[in-house]
Design a protein around this motif. Structure first.
Motif, PDB file in Angstrom:
ATOM      1  N   TYR A 189       0.844  -1.199   0.000  1.00 16.43           N
ATOM      2  CA  TYR A 189       0.000   0.000   0.000  1.00 16.43           C
ATOM      3  C   TYR A 189       0.878   1.246   0.000  1.00 16.43           C
ATOM      4  O   TYR A 189       0.667   2.190  -0.780  1.00 16.43           O
TER       5      TYR A 189
ATOM      6  N   ASN B  94       2.527   1.745  -3.512  1.00 16.47           N
ATOM      7  CA  ASN B  94       1.675   2.247  -4.593  1.00 16.47           C
ATOM      8  C   ASN B  94       1.240   3.687  -4.394  1.00 16.47           C
ATOM      9  O   ASN B  94       1.309   4.496  -5.328  1.00 16.47           O
ATOM     10  N   ILE B  95       0.792   4.026  -3.190  1.00 19.57           N
ATOM     11  CA  ILE B  95       0.391   5.420  -2.993  1.00 19.57           C
ATOM     12  C   ILE B  95       1.606   6.335  -3.079  1.00 19.57           C
ATOM     13  O   ILE B  95       1.518   7.468  -3.567  1.00 19.57           O
TER      14      ILE B  95
ATOM     15  N   SER C  45      -4.971   0.318  -3.384  1.00 23.24           N
ATOM     16  CA  SER C  45      -3.832   1.197  -3.119  1.00 23.24           C
ATOM     17  C   SER C  45      -3.434   1.995  -4.359  1.00 23.24           C
ATOM     18  O   SER C  45      -2.952   3.126  -4.249  1.00 23.24           O
TER      19      SER C  45
ATOM     20  N   ASP D 127      -5.997   4.811  -4.575  1.00 25.37           N
ATOM     21  CA  ASP D 127      -5.711   5.834  -3.564  1.00 25.37           C
ATOM     22  C   ASP D 127      -4.481   6.655  -3.931  1.00 25.37           C
ATOM     23  O   ASP D 127      -4.417   7.852  -3.641  1.00 25.37           O
TER      24      ASP D 127
END
Length: 398
Positions: free
Chosen positions: A115, A118-119, A141, A144
């Motif tokens: 997560y 990716n963000i 993710s 987001d």
């Protein structure tokens, strides 16, 4: 805030929880023991574990356990600060060196989770009014990360490259363009068309990023991932993967050219403002990457088990959403039916998780089975026979 205002927002939140309960989308935490094993215990009941991402069984491997313990003994329990302060302890460079050699890439960066990766990557690279093209079945993710970047979000139909190209044609040539996709999709268990994505990336001067969370350790000659399996690793700009699934540990990595990793080190807020990983986690991650390169037999067993399980379910008439991997969904449809199906499986001794919106589209709720290398043929035979029994009982199959 006065008393009336407090009661107002509190009541709104409680009403939302009631609404989620009514549409069978309210989640609850359940204490689970022995999730690293083929058989686990939930609420005191022993069940076949068909819900874990521990695809190669490495989470319980004593080599990882000892590596984690040794790292904690040498470096302590915590990192004490972010990597850019004093948290960049020696194991980071060791793990990143192992990753570079494994992935055959110029540079690598270890971060705290998939997560976070990716963000962090998407929000660092993309700017307001840039455009991100994302497969509709990509992980949350990724979604987001696009929201944080403030870039324009263009979602193309799942694995529909004609739709993606139509969207790319409309994008301004002066805007930065990022195409991002899972390689193995976490809810359908199918694969991205990487060859087609590379062609579109080159045709429209876009950046291509892949999420190898469910492929790392499994595909490729030495488990490097699906990009290596299809021999396109040199055509893809950003490769992300995790240590928390087939590699049995925790954390994530990004690999690419040195300038990219340098830029992320300076601009990725999810890295800059996060405390570094504990030494024990990195000790286990390093051991996992070293082990998986040598353990071709384990990958072979996993793929054989997954193919066998998919065929048995299909032969009984279940809809498995085009799965090609160790992730094998069974489509049910309505939320309440899916929850009841999962409850019946648990009553029969199978731990399998109901997946509902917003994780999947409305009316496409499903049971998500995950097969591992540690499951025996007898385990899988019994699981499919039991699932078929429940499926007939509930009218899901004839």
């Amino acid at each position: 805030m006065n008393v009336d205002e407090h009661l107002h927002w509190e009541e709104e939140i409680k009403q939302e929880l009631t609404y989620l309960e009514g549409i069978s989308q309210k989640r609850r935490l359940v204490t689970t023991k022995y999730a690293e094993r083929p058989w686990l215990i939930i609420n005191g009941c022993k069940m076949l574990n068909l819900a874990s991402n521990n695809y190669l069984g490495l989470s319980g491997d004593q080599r990882l356990v000892y590596a984690a313990a040794a790292a904690a003994h040498t470096y302590g329990a915590g990192a004490t600060a972010s990597r850019l302060i004093v948290g960049n302890h020696p194991l980071y460079s060791e793990v990143e060196s192992v990753l570079i050699n494994w992935k055959k890439d110029e540079s690598a960066l270890v971060v705290n989770s998939g997560y976070t990766a990716n963000i962090g990557v998407i929000s660092a690279l993309m700017r307001r009014d840039d455009v991100v093209f994302s497969d509709k079945l990509n992980h949350a993710s990724i979604v987001d990360g696009v929201i944080l970047s403030r870039a324009k979000h263009q979602r193309y139909r799942h694995n529909d490259l004609n739709h993606l190209e139509a969207l790319l044609k409309k994008a301004s040539p002066h805007k930065r363009k990022l195409i991002v996709t899972d390689t193995v999709f976490s809810m359908d268990g199918d694969m991205a068309d990487l060859e087609g994505l590379v062609l579109l990336k080159e045709r429209y001067n876009a950046i291509l990023m892949v999420d190898e969370a469910h492929a790392s350790g499994i595909y490729g000659e030495s488990g490097q991932g699906y990009t290596h399996h299809v021999k396109l690793q040199d055509k893809i700009d950003i490769k992300m993967g995790t240590f928390s699934k087939a590699l049995g540990s925790f954390g994530a990595y990004i690999t690419g050219e040195k300038w990219l990793i340098d830029y992320l080190t300076n601009r990725m807020r999810a890295l800059i403002y996060s405390t570094a990983l504990p030494p024990a986690v990195l000790g286990a991650a390093k051991a996992a990457v070293e082990i998986v390169q040598e353990d071709e037999a384990c990958r072979t067993v996993l793929k054989k088990n997954a193919a066998y399980f998919r065929k048995l379910l299909t032969d009984f008439g279940f809809h498995i959403c085009g799965s090609q991997s160790q992730i094998v969904p069974v489509l049910i449809g309505r939320n309440e039916d899916t929850i009841r199906f999962a409850q019946r499986l648990q009553e029969e001794g199978i731990a399998a998780i109901p997946i509902r919106p917003p994780t999947v589209p409305e009316n496409e709720a499903r049971i998500r089975f995950t097969v591992t290398a540690e499951h025996s043929k007898e385990d899988l035979d019994w699981a499919v026979k039991t699932t078929a029994h429940v499926g007939k009982e509930m009218g899901v199959i004839a």
